[in-house]
Design a protein around this motif. Structure first.
Motif, PDB file in Angstrom:
ATOM      1  N   LYS A  41       1.860   3.780 -10.777  1.00 32.21           N
ATOM      2  CA  LYS A  41       3.061   3.516  -9.973  1.00 32.21           C
ATOM      3  C   LYS A  41       4.354   3.744 -10.737  1.00 32.21           C
ATOM      4  O   LYS A  41       5.418   3.835 -10.134  1.00 32.21           O
ATOM      5  CB  LYS A  41       3.090   2.035  -9.531  1.00 32.21           C
ATOM      6  N   ARG A  73       5.303   1.293 -12.622  1.00 24.47           N
ATOM      7  CA  ARG A  73       5.834  -0.055 -12.347  1.00 24.47           C
ATOM      8  C   ARG A  73       6.231  -0.754 -13.638  1.00 24.47           C
ATOM      9  O   ARG A  73       5.493  -0.711 -14.621  1.00 24.47           O
ATOM     10  CB  ARG A  73       4.743  -0.867 -11.633  1.00 24.47           C
ATOM     11  N   SER A  90       2.022  -2.976  -3.707  1.00 24.80           N
ATOM     12  CA  SER A  90       2.088  -1.944  -2.668  1.00 24.80           C
ATOM     13  C   SER A  90       1.799  -0.574  -3.291  1.00 24.80           C
ATOM     14  O   SER A  90       2.039  -0.349  -4.476  1.00 24.80           O
ATOM     15  CB  SER A  90       3.465  -1.963  -2.022  1.00 24.80           C
ATOM     16  N   ASN A 131       3.006   2.432  -3.249  1.00 22.34           N
ATOM     17  CA  ASN A 131       4.036   3.461  -3.421  1.00 22.34           C
ATOM     18  C   ASN A 131       4.335   3.671  -4.901  1.00 22.34           C
ATOM     19  O   ASN A 131       4.015   2.815  -5.728  1.00 22.34           O
ATOM     20  CB  ASN A 131       5.323   3.007  -2.726  1.00 22.34           C
ATOM     21  N   HIS A 180      14.672  -1.315  -4.753  1.00 19.30           N
ATOM     22  CA  HIS A 180      13.403  -1.163  -4.073  1.00 19.30           C
ATOM     23  C   HIS A 180      13.556  -0.255  -2.890  1.00 19.30           C
ATOM     24  O   HIS A 180      14.646  -0.143  -2.332  1.00 19.30           O
ATOM     25  CB  HIS A 180      13.001  -2.531  -3.514  1.00 19.30           C
TER      26      HIS A 180
HETATM   27 MG    MG Z   1       5.955  -3.131  -3.797  1.00 22.57          MG
END
Ligand code: MG
Ligand code: AMP
Length: 342
Positions: free
Chosen positions: A51, A53, A138, A140, A231
């Protein structure tokens, strides 16, 4: 890596991906998730890599029933079981104290863990077959709108993960509501698919974290790590316009440029000639707005718009979650036209 597309009939294959330490796209009622065996630290590390992330934004553990709570959580208050009884499976994540068997990488070192039981029959079956809790954010790429169908998840994750299970479009369309049950007064950390009003019916008093409604000040520490990141953002900057819907439509009409995108309620779809218009449901239908808001944000990236305006629902019911996603996509760039929307 070739990303395999699985269906709801491939339960054993999907469970095997998890058991083998792989990454699996899972359908849920909220949005598609990017799952891994939540007890396998190496597998969970790959979620962050796939991700992009940040390492301090923890994941949610997905379990098939409240009976699994004791395996991963301690000091569980009775409220957790009351909420589970009423709202699970469903779009509610509870923050509870964690047990030591939950790897640090799942919680990013916090002594709490987010747990949820998703309301999707295929994913519940996969978790049961894998016999492990599934850690998932999530599905994405970090910063992008969350995927609400398998095709959108494939757009972001093709070649990065082992497989995606296509379980159809998501029925809710925004992520779970997150409630922190470790504070003395339960605290809403993220509005989502379960309205705040429903939580208050069961819990009485619920505090709303201020990061839900406004941006954090510089240097301010967020209660939920995810709160500090921009986001859901399309490439073009977004301005959210709050207030009664005819007023917000008028405001947006007065500010249109050459290449403007507009997110609006269905009733106003014809009001912005020459614009790229994404209608997200009628002004009174917040459930439909929740289902369509991420798809709308995603759609602008296929166009040449250089600015996006969005009409915004009022805060009642699912409106709080829809408004929060729009405002986060806008980096809290909000214009208030006065006279609150319902
Ligand atoms: Mg998310
Ligand atoms: P996502 O659903 O992609 O937004 O990712 C999971 C969300 O749950 C993130 O916003 C996290 O910040 C939040 N979360 C997960 N675990 C915790 C926790 N222990 N405390 C607070 N927030 C959490």
């Amino acid at each position: 890596m070739k990303t395999q597309l699985l269906t709801g009939h491939d339960i054993a294959a999907a469970a095997a991906v998890l058991r083998d330490g792989g990454l699996l796209g899972i359908p849920t009622e909220t949005v598609y998730g990017l799952g891994a065996d939540g007890l396998n630290a190496q597998a969970v590390r790959r979620i962050f890599e796939a991700k992009g992330r940040p390492q301090d934004n923890p994941l949610i553990l997905h379990i098939p029933e409240a009976g699994w709570l004791e395996r991963y959580c301690r000091n569980i208050p009775p409220e957790a079981y009351m909420l589970a009884e009423r709202f699970w499976p469903g779009p509610l994540t509870m923050i509870l104290q964690r047990k030591v068997n939950v790897p640090n990488i799942v919680t990013c070192g916090l002594d709490t863990v987010g747990v949820r039981c998703p309301n999707h029959p295929v994913t519940l079956e996969i978790i049961r077959a894998a016999r492990v809790p599934v850690a998932a954010p999530s599905g994405n790429l970090s910063g992008r709108p969350s995927p609400t169908c398998a095709a959108h998840m494939l757009e972001d994750m093709e070649g990065r993960i082992e497989a995606i299970v296509d379980g159809g479009p998501c029925g809710v369309g925004v992520e779970s509501t997150i409630i922190d049950l470790t504070a003395s007064v339960p605290r809403l950390l993220r509005p989502g698919g379960l309205p705040l009003e429903a939580l208050r019916e069961v819990l009485g008093e619920v505090a709303v974290d201020k990061a839900v409604l406004a941006p954090l000040a510089a240097g301010e520490k967020p209660r939920a790590p995810g709160m500090k990141y921009r986001h859901y953002a399309p490439k073009a900057p977004v301005t959210v316009v709050t207030g009664e819907s005819r007023r917000t439509a008028r405001y947006i009409r007065r500010h249109l440029g050459e290449h403007t995108g507009v997110i609006c309620f269905d009733e106003f779809a014809g009001d912005f000639p020459g614009c790229v218009v994404e209608a997200i449901g009628s002004a009174g239908d917040k459930a439909e707005q929740a289902r369509r808001v991420f798809d709308a944000l995603r759609a602008f990236d296929e166009t040449d718009v250089d600015a996006i305006y969005a009409q915004c629902p009022g805060d009642g019911g699912l409106g709080l979650a829809v408004a929060n996603r729009l405002k986060k996509a806008a980096g809290f760039q909000v214009v208030d036209t006065g006279e609150a929307a319902t």
